[in-house]
Design a protein around this motif. Structure first.
Motif, mmCIF file in Angstrom:
data_model
loop_
_atom_site.group_PDB
_atom_site.id
_atom_site.type_symbol
_atom_site.label_atom_id
_atom_site.label_comp_id
_atom_site.label_asym_id
_atom_site.label_seq_id
_atom_site.Cartn_x
_atom_site.Cartn_y
_atom_site.Cartn_z
ATOM 1 N N TRP A 277 0.832 -1.212 0.000
ATOM 2 C CA TRP A 277 0.000 0.000 0.000
ATOM 3 C C TRP A 277 0.865 1.260 0.000
ATOM 4 C CZ3 TRP A 277 -4.642 0.278 -1.664
ATOM 5 C CH2 TRP A 277 -5.419 1.410 -1.421
ATOM 6 N N GLY A 278 2.036 1.179 0.611
ATOM 7 C CA GLY A 278 2.981 2.288 0.563
ATOM 8 C C GLY A 278 2.387 3.591 1.052
ATOM 9 N N ASN A 279 2.535 4.620 0.242
ATOM 10 C CA ASN A 279 2.045 5.959 0.593
ATOM 11 C C ASN A 279 0.725 6.297 -0.093
ATOM 12 O OD1 ASN A 279 4.316 6.537 2.217
ATOM 13 N ND2 ASN A 279 5.506 7.042 0.389
ATOM 14 N N ASN A 280 -0.037 5.279 -0.482
ATOM 15 C CA ASN A 280 -1.333 5.554 -1.108
ATOM 16 C C ASN A 280 -2.241 6.353 -0.177
ATOM 17 O OD1 ASN A 280 -0.656 4.300 -3.472
ATOM 18 N ND2 ASN A 280 -1.636 2.351 -2.965
ATOM 19 N N THR A 281 -2.169 6.046 1.122
ATOM 20 C CA THR A 281 -2.841 6.850 2.147
ATOM 21 C C THR A 281 -1.916 6.858 3.366
ATOM 22 O OG1 THR A 281 -4.023 4.908 2.981
ATOM 23 C CG2 THR A 281 -5.209 6.296 1.399
#
Length: 330
Positions: A277-281
């Motif tokens: 997911w990383g920096n998606n949110t």
């Protein structure tokens, strides 16, 4: 069309699993093509029917090269798609699944459109995109009413909301550099299209492919929660590649919850969830959404609709054997 007829320009890929009865229709649509500089690659995913026999029989009557890739176990579409891309010798790749077939002028129109792009700007383009229709004649996903005919695939999806099936005629080099993640029997193709989709495509507002949505052994519209690990990977990647497009917070929140729901069913470790997911949110949004995702996941389990397809994939991934046979016209 500014290219020699003797050169293989297009590799047409047909992944298939226990659909021997459909293969002849694909072959007939290829045999009727007005442009002949292509090869047909059939990726047989461990079929137990007569697929190999049918392909070998058709090769005796083919005026184009045929490549048969056969796996000794059912290992899934993502794996077989990657195998087919590796074998592709054409400058372009076009998928024609076993329940699809092409209009007789499809390759000619696609190549003519590509070569209409000035050579000095072709590096900005990843391919050509045309329309698909159902076998009842309904256009699957009409293009938006826009002035320009050259847009990126990501603009089509993120800006114009064109997200259903299209005919993607793609530079082979782009696909060879971006293989499908091999994590499940199936992974949505958006995991690749949105990664290479920042480059432009030239639109053809014509139906060049017919798709059947009620074929046997279809992998979509099953009503089950299957291919969850593959869906988690694809949704995380798509969100990352389309994050610059304007969307409401409700849509973004639902995508996050859905990603977590897929991750739970796909048995992904939390470390992998966070990495994907990383920096998606923000991390806070992810942790806050986890209880809702668990409630929905528990509901899925109680309804008995969850299939652990990634376990089937992992059980054969490291032991599956494939062989390649070149048939038809040399």
């Amino acid at each position: 069309m500014n290219a020699p007829d003797t050169q293989i320009l297009v590799s047409i890929l047909t992944p298939t699993w226990n659909r021997a009865s459909y293969i002849r229709r694909v072959w007939e649509s290829l045999k009727s093509q007005t442009c002949k500089n292509f090869e047909w690659i059939i990726a047989d995913d461990g079929s137990t029917d007569d697929t190999e026999k049918v392909v070998r029989e058709l090769s005796n009557h083919s005026d184009f090269p045929i490549v048969l890739i056969r796996a000794d176990s059912h290992v899934g579409k993502a794996f077989m798609d990657n195998q087919a891309v590796v074998q592709a010798q054409g400058e372009f790749i076009l998928w024609s699944d076993s329940d699809d077939y092409l209009a007789p002028n499809a390759l000619e129109r696609l190549l003519d459109t590509w070569f209409s792009i000035p050579p000095d700007v072709r590096d900005d383009y990843v391919g050509v995109t045309a329309l698909c229709a159902t076998d009842e004649g309904v256009v699957v996903n009409p293009f938006p009413d826009v002035e320009q005919t050259d847009v990126s695939w990501n603009d089509l999806a993120g800006m114009h909301k064109v997200t259903r099936d299209m005919l993607f005629f793609t530079r082979a080099s782009a696909l060879k550099a971006c293989p499908f993640p091999e994590v499940d029997l199936v992974i949505p193709e958006s995991v690749v299209w949105t990664q290479i989709g920042h480059r432009k495509t030239r639109l053809i507002s014509e139906v060049l492919m017919i798709k059947e949505y009620k074929a046997d052994n279809r992998i979509s519209f099953t009503g089950c929660m299957a291919y969850n690990r593959g869906r988690a990977y694809a949704l995380a990647t798509t969100e990352r590649n389309l994050r610059s497009y304007t969307r409401g917070w409700r849509i973004r929140a639902w995508h996050l919850i859905t990603f977590l729901r897929y991750s739970i069913h796909g048995e992904l470790a939390m470390r992998e969830v966070l990495r994907l997911w990383g920096n998606n949110t923000s991390r806070f949004a992810l942790w806050a959404s986890l209880p809702v995702a668990w409630l929905l996941a528990i509901k899925d389990m109680r309804q008995g609709k969850v299939k652990k397809t990634h376990r089937e994939f992992l059980a054969v991934r490291n032991t599956v054997q494939t062989y390649v046979v070149r048939l038809g016209k040399a």
